[in-house]
Design a protein around this motif. Structure first.
Motif, PDB file in Angstrom:
ATOM      1  N   LEU A 112       0.831  -1.202   0.000  1.00  0.00           N
ATOM      2  CA  LEU A 112       0.000   0.000   0.000  1.00  0.00           C
ATOM      3  C   LEU A 112       0.866   1.252   0.000  1.00  0.00           C
ATOM      4  O   LEU A 112       0.556   2.237  -0.681  1.00  0.00           O
ATOM      5  N   ALA A 113       1.980   1.210   0.743  1.00  0.00           N
ATOM      6  CA  ALA A 113       2.891   2.357   0.764  1.00  0.00           C
ATOM      7  C   ALA A 113       3.444   2.644  -0.624  1.00  0.00           C
ATOM      8  O   ALA A 113       3.631   3.805  -1.007  1.00  0.00           O
ATOM      9  N   MET A 114       3.700   1.593  -1.404  1.00  0.00           N
ATOM     10  CA  MET A 114       4.207   1.803  -2.751  1.00  0.00           C
ATOM     11  C   MET A 114       3.160   2.450  -3.651  1.00  0.00           C
ATOM     12  O   MET A 114       3.477   3.284  -4.502  1.00  0.00           O
ATOM     13  N   TYR A 115       1.894   2.067  -3.486  1.00  0.00           N
ATOM     14  CA  TYR A 115       0.836   2.738  -4.238  1.00  0.00           C
ATOM     15  C   TYR A 115       0.831   4.239  -3.927  1.00  0.00           C
ATOM     16  O   TYR A 115       0.750   5.080  -4.815  1.00  0.00           O
ATOM     17  N   ARG A 143       5.627   0.290 -13.200  1.00  0.00           N
ATOM     18  CA  ARG A 143       7.004  -0.156 -13.031  1.00  0.00           C
ATOM     19  C   ARG A 143       7.231  -0.736 -11.639  1.00  0.00           C
ATOM     20  O   ARG A 143       7.745  -1.845 -11.493  1.00  0.00           O
ATOM     21  N   ALA A 144       6.868   0.017 -10.604  1.00  0.00           N
ATOM     22  CA  ALA A 144       7.227  -0.373  -9.240  1.00  0.00           C
ATOM     23  C   ALA A 144       6.257  -1.362  -8.614  1.00  0.00           C
ATOM     24  O   ALA A 144       6.665  -2.232  -7.851  1.00  0.00           O
ATOM     25  N   VAL A 145       4.973  -1.251  -8.917  1.00  0.00           N
ATOM     26  CA  VAL A 145       3.980  -2.137  -8.311  1.00  0.00           C
ATOM     27  C   VAL A 145       3.573  -3.238  -9.285  1.00  0.00           C
ATOM     28  O   VAL A 145       3.364  -4.375  -8.897  1.00  0.00           O
ATOM     29  N   LEU A 192      -5.564   8.196  -1.131  1.00  0.00           N
ATOM     30  CA  LEU A 192      -6.167   7.041  -1.786  1.00  0.00           C
ATOM     31  C   LEU A 192      -6.820   7.445  -3.103  1.00  0.00           C
ATOM     32  O   LEU A 192      -6.814   6.668  -4.066  1.00  0.00           O
ATOM     33  N   GLY A 193      -7.361   8.665  -3.169  1.00  0.00           N
ATOM     34  CA  GLY A 193      -8.010   9.135  -4.389  1.00  0.00           C
ATOM     35  C   GLY A 193      -7.095   9.065  -5.600  1.00  0.00           C
ATOM     36  O   GLY A 193      -7.477   8.493  -6.636  1.00  0.00           O
ATOM     37  N   PRO A 194      -5.889   9.646  -5.536  1.00  0.00           N
ATOM     38  CA  PRO A 194      -4.980   9.539  -6.685  1.00  0.00           C
ATOM     39  C   PRO A 194      -4.616   8.096  -7.049  1.00  0.00           C
ATOM     40  O   PRO A 194      -4.446   7.774  -8.229  1.00  0.00           O
ATOM     41  N   VAL A 195      -4.503   7.223  -6.051  1.00  0.00           N
ATOM     42  CA  VAL A 195      -4.195   5.821  -6.328  1.00  0.00           C
ATOM     43  C   VAL A 195      -5.299   5.201  -7.191  1.00  0.00           C
ATOM     44  O   VAL A 195      -5.040   4.570  -8.227  1.00  0.00           O
ATOM     45  N   LEU A 196      -6.540   5.389  -6.768  1.00  0.00           N
ATOM     46  CA  LEU A 196      -7.661   4.810  -7.511  1.00  0.00           C
ATOM     47  C   LEU A 196      -7.787   5.448  -8.889  1.00  0.00           C
ATOM     48  O   LEU A 196      -8.112   4.766  -9.869  1.00  0.00           O
ATOM     49  N   HIS A 197      -7.526   6.744  -8.963  1.00  0.00           N
ATOM     50  CA  HIS A 197      -7.609   7.439 -10.250  1.00  0.00           C
ATOM     51  C   HIS A 197      -6.603   6.866 -11.243  1.00  0.00           C
ATOM     52  O   HIS A 197      -6.928   6.643 -12.419  1.00  0.00           O
ATOM     53  N   VAL A 198      -5.388   6.613 -10.791  1.00  0.00           N
ATOM     54  CA  VAL A 198      -4.366   6.052 -11.667  1.00  0.00           C
ATOM     55  C   VAL A 198      -4.766   4.656 -12.133  1.00  0.00           C
ATOM     56  O   VAL A 198      -4.630   4.314 -13.321  1.00  0.00           O
ATOM     57  N   LEU A 199      -5.266   3.824 -11.228  1.00  0.00           N
ATOM     58  CA  LEU A 199      -5.699   2.486 -11.626  1.00  0.00           C
ATOM     59  C   LEU A 199      -6.839   2.568 -12.642  1.00  0.00           C
ATOM     60  O   LEU A 199      -6.902   1.791 -13.601  1.00  0.00           O
ATOM     61  N   TYR A 200      -7.751   3.515 -12.449  1.00  0.00           N
ATOM     62  CA  TYR A 200      -8.865   3.711 -13.376  1.00  0.00           C
ATOM     63  C   TYR A 200      -8.353   4.120 -14.758  1.00  0.00           C
ATOM     64  O   TYR A 200      -8.832   3.629 -15.784  1.00  0.00           O
ATOM     65  N   LEU A 201      -7.367   5.027 -14.788  1.00  0.00           N
ATOM     66  CA  LEU A 201      -6.811   5.463 -16.071  1.00  0.00           C
ATOM     67  C   LEU A 201      -6.109   4.326 -16.797  1.00  0.00           C
ATOM     68  O   LEU A 201      -6.208   4.197 -18.023  1.00  0.00           O
ATOM     69  N   ILE A 202      -5.381   3.501 -16.039  1.00  0.00           N
ATOM     70  CA  ILE A 202      -4.705   2.357 -16.657  1.00  0.00           C
ATOM     71  C   ILE A 202      -5.740   1.420 -17.279  1.00  0.00           C
ATOM     72  O   ILE A 202      -5.594   0.966 -18.420  1.00  0.00           O
ATOM     73  N   PHE A 203      -6.808   1.138 -16.541  1.00  0.00           N
ATOM     74  CA  PHE A 203      -7.840   0.243 -17.052  1.00  0.00           C
ATOM     75  C   PHE A 203      -8.537   0.841 -18.272  1.00  0.00           C
ATOM     76  O   PHE A 203      -8.776   0.154 -19.275  1.00  0.00           O
ATOM     77  N   THR A 204      -8.858   2.119 -18.199  1.00  0.00           N
ATOM     78  CA  THR A 204      -9.569   2.775 -19.296  1.00  0.00           C
ATOM     79  C   THR A 204      -8.757   2.733 -20.579  1.00  0.00           C
ATOM     80  O   THR A 204      -9.293   2.478 -21.666  1.00  0.00           O
ATOM     81  N   GLU A 205      -7.449   2.966 -20.474  1.00  0.00           N
ATOM     82  CA  GLU A 205      -6.598   2.922 -21.658  1.00  0.00           C
ATOM     83  C   GLU A 205      -6.556   1.508 -22.241  1.00  0.00           C
ATOM     84  O   GLU A 205      -6.509   1.329 -23.461  1.00  0.00           O
ATOM     85  N   GLY A 206      -6.593   0.507 -21.367  1.00  0.00           N
ATOM     86  CA  GLY A 206      -6.601  -0.868 -21.855  1.00  0.00           C
ATOM     87  C   GLY A 206      -7.939  -1.264 -22.448  1.00  0.00           C
ATOM     88  O   GLY A 206      -8.000  -1.997 -23.428  1.00  0.00           O
ATOM     89  N   ALA A 230      -5.865  -3.649  -8.954  1.00  0.00           N
ATOM     90  CA  ALA A 230      -7.062  -3.314  -8.179  1.00  0.00           C
ATOM     91  C   ALA A 230      -7.390  -4.425  -7.196  1.00  0.00           C
ATOM     92  O   ALA A 230      -7.822  -4.166  -6.057  1.00  0.00           O
ATOM     93  N   ARG A 231      -7.195  -5.673  -7.606  1.00  0.00           N
ATOM     94  CA  ARG A 231      -7.431  -6.784  -6.671  1.00  0.00           C
ATOM     95  C   ARG A 231      -6.468  -6.700  -5.489  1.00  0.00           C
ATOM     96  O   ARG A 231      -6.851  -6.984  -4.348  1.00  0.00           O
ATOM     97  N   SER A 232      -5.227  -6.316  -5.762  1.00  0.00           N
ATOM     98  CA  SER A 232      -4.254  -6.271  -4.672  1.00  0.00           C
ATOM     99  C   SER A 232      -4.597  -5.178  -3.678  1.00  0.00           C
ATOM    100  O   SER A 232      -4.467  -5.370  -2.463  1.00  0.00           O
ATOM    101  N   ILE A 233      -5.053  -4.033  -4.154  1.00  0.00           N
ATOM    102  CA  ILE A 233      -5.389  -2.968  -3.207  1.00  0.00           C
ATOM    103  C   ILE A 233      -6.712  -3.277  -2.505  1.00  0.00           C
ATOM    104  O   ILE A 233      -6.912  -2.903  -1.347  1.00  0.00           O
ATOM    105  N   HIS A 234      -7.601  -4.005  -3.179  1.00  0.00           N
ATOM    106  CA  HIS A 234      -8.841  -4.432  -2.514  1.00  0.00           C
ATOM    107  C   HIS A 234      -8.536  -5.421  -1.394  1.00  0.00           C
ATOM    108  O   HIS A 234      -9.199  -5.412  -0.342  1.00  0.00           O
ATOM    109  N   ALA A 235      -7.521  -6.267  -1.598  1.00  0.00           N
ATOM    110  CA  ALA A 235      -7.123  -7.192  -0.532  1.00  0.00           C
ATOM    111  C   ALA A 235      -6.591  -6.440   0.675  1.00  0.00           C
ATOM    112  O   ALA A 235      -6.730  -6.891   1.815  1.00  0.00           O
TER     113      ALA A 235
END
Length: 422
Positions: A104-107, A126-128, A177-191, A213-218
Motif C-alpha cells: 500500500l505504501a508503494m501505491y 514499473r514499481a507495483v 487514496l483518491g490519486p491511487v484509484l484514479h491512476v488504476l482507473y486510467l490504466i484500465f480505461t486505456e486498456g 485493483a485486486r491487490s489494493i482491494h485485498a
C-alpha cells in the motif's frame, strides 16, 4: 521444475516485489538503488530457489539479499553517502511476518499528488506492476527512451520532496487514496478502449489494472470506493470478447452477442457492487459499478433498465459534476425520455467539450435515433475526423456510409482522421 510450480514461483515473486521495494524505499529513501537491488534479489531467487528450495520466509530472504546489494552500492559511494552505519545495521529476521502495508505504501508513493497522471501511471506499472520500461512504453505507444525519461523524472521529482517515502498518516491516507484509484482507473480505461492505434483494446493493460485493483482491494476490503472500482473493472471487462468482431472491428453495446459475456466476472462484479450498497451510493466508482451492473444483468439490449441507469447518472452528476458524466447522462436521458431530450442535454456541453470526438459520436447516435439522417451523418463524420483510434474511426465512417446509402444523404468531404459503444 515443471510448468505449474515455475508459474507459482513467478507469481509469488511478482506479489512480493512491491512489498520488498516498499521496505527498501521506506528505509533507505533511494528509489533507484532500491529498485536495482530488488531486481538482483529477484534474479537470485529465480536461480537459487529451484535448486535449494524456497526459504521459510521468502519475503525476508528477498529483503536480506536486496539489503546486502544496497550495502555494496553504498560502500562504493561511502565518501558521498555517510548513512551506511545507521541504515544497514538493521537486520531482517528470517521469521519476520509479512507487512502487507508496504505494498500500500508503494501505491501511495507512486501516486504522490506531486506527480502528473502520466508519471504516476508509469511509476505504478514499473514499481507495483513489475512491468519493464519497454513494456510500459509499448502499452502507450511511446518510444522506450521517452518512457524511461518519464520514469526518471518522476523519481527525481519525488527526491526533491520533503519525506516523500514516509507513510501517510491517518489524516493523509484517505486523501492520498483518491490519486491511487484514479491512476488504476486510467490504466484500465486505456486498456479497455485504447486512445490511439489500430487495436480497440489492450487486454494486457486492462488485465494488469484489474490485478493491481485486486491487490489494493485485498489491503482495503471494506472501502466502498476500492470495492466499487474493482467491481466496475470486472463488469466492464466481462464484455471484452463481445466488443470486437472477427476482424477487430468495434461492436457497440446494443449489438453485442451477450452470450459471449463472461458470466463469472459479472457474478463477481455484481456481488462486490451489492456489498457496497449498505454504505449508500457515496462515491463515483461505486455508482459507476452500479450502472455497469444494470447493463450486465440485461440479457438482451431491450431488457436494459434505462430508468434505473438514468437515476444513477443523476446521482453521479450531483456527486461529481463532470461534462463526460453529463454526456453519458444524455444517452440515458434519450433512452428514457426520447432522443430530443438527450440531444438538448448534449448541446449544453458544446463549450466544455468543443472538438471532443465523443460529443460528436453521441450526437450522431442520438440524431440517428431521432431519424435525422443528415445530422447523424455529419456528426459521425465529425467524430471520425477527431478520434485517433482506428477501430472507432472505422466504425463511425461505416455508420455514416450506411445512413447515406439508406437515406440518400449527400456525401461530405472527409477530414483526416467515441465511446460509441453506448
Amino acid at each position: 521444475m515443471t510448468e505449474a510450480p515455475a508459474r507459482a514461483e513467478a507469481d509469488l515473486l511478482r506479489e512480493l516485489a512491491p512489498q520488498v521495494l516498499g521496505v527498501l524505499v521506506r528505509r533507505f529513501g533511494d528509489f533507484d538503488t532500491a529498485e536495482d537491488a530488488l531486481q538482483e534479489a529477484l534474479l537470485a531467487a529465480a536461480t537459487q530457489w529451484p535448486e535449494a528450495g524456497r526459504p521459510a520466509n521468502p519475503r525476508g530472504w528477498l529483503i536480506q539479499v536486496a539489503q546486502r546489494r544496497m550495502a555494496d552500492a553504498v560502500r562504493a559511494e561511502v565518501a558521498r553517502r555517510r548513512r551506511e552505519a545507521t541504515v544497514f545495521d538493521r537486520e531482517v529476521a528470517d521469521a519476520e511476518v509479512v507487512d502487507r502495508d508496504d505494498t500500500l505504501a508503494m501505491y501511495f508513493l507512486c501516486c504522490h499528488p506531486a506527480l502528473s497522471d502520466a508519471a504516476s501511471i508509469a511509476l505504478t506499472l514499473r514499481a507495483v506492476g513489475g512491468l519493464g520500461t519497454a513494456e510500459i512504453a509499448g502499452a502507450f505507444l511511446l518510444p522506450e527512451a521517452t518512457m524511461a525519461q518519464r520514469i526518471t523524472r518522476a523519481k527525481k521529482k519525488l527526491s526533491t520532496l520533503d519525506r516523500p517515502f514516509a507513510r501517510p498518516g491517518d489524516a493523509q491516507w484517505r486523501s492520498r487514496l483518491g490519486p491511487v484509484l484514479h491512476v488504476l482507473y486510467l490504466i484500465f480505461t486505456e486498456g479497455h478502449t485504447t486512445s490511439a492505434g489500430a487495436e480497440l483494446q489492450r487486454t494486457d493493460l486492462s488485465g494488469e489494472a484489474i490485478r493491481l485493483a485486486r491487490s489494493i482491494h485485498a489491503l482495503l476490503p471494506r472501502d466502498a470506493e476500492v470495492t466499487g472500482l474493482l467491481a466496475l473493472m470486472l463488469l466492464t471487462d466481462a464484455r471484452r470478447a463481445a466488443r470486437t468482431g472477427a476482424h477487430g472491428e468495434l461492436i457497440p453495446l446494443a449489438e453485442q452477442n451477450r452470450a459471449l459475456w463472461d458470466r463469472a466476472l459479472i457474478r463477481e462484479g455484481v456481488r462486490l457492487t451489492t456489498g457496497t450498497l449498505a454504505q449508500g451510493l457515496s462515491g463515483p466508482y461505486q455508482i459507476q459499478a452500479a450502472i455497469a451492473a444494470v447493463h450486465a444483468q440485461a440479457r438482451h439490449a431491450d431488457d436494459t433498465e434505462w430508468p434505473r441507469i438514468l437515476a444513477l447518472y443523476n446521482v453521479f452528476e450531483r456527486l461529481a459534476p463532470n461534462p463526460m458524466v453529463t454526456l453519458n447522462r444524455a444517452v440515458a436521458c434519450a433512452m428514457v425520455e426520447g432522443p430530443a431530450a438527450g440531444l438538448a442535454l448534449a448541446d449544453t456541453l458544446e463549450a466544455q467539450l468543443a472538438g471532443n470526438h465523443r460529443l460528436a459520436a453521441v450526437r450522431g447516435h442520438l440524431s440517428e435515433m431521432a431519424g435525422d439522417r443528415p445530422a447523424a451523418v455529419a456528426a459521425y463524420l465529425s467524430a471520425a475526423a477527431r478520434t485517433t483510434s482506428t477501430p472507432e474511426r472505422d466504425y463511425l465512417l461505416l455508420r455514416a456510409a450506411r445512413l447515406r446509402a439508406a437515406g440518400a444523404v449527400p456525401a461530405e468531404p472527409l477530414a483526416p482522421h467515441s465511446d460509441p459503444e453506448h
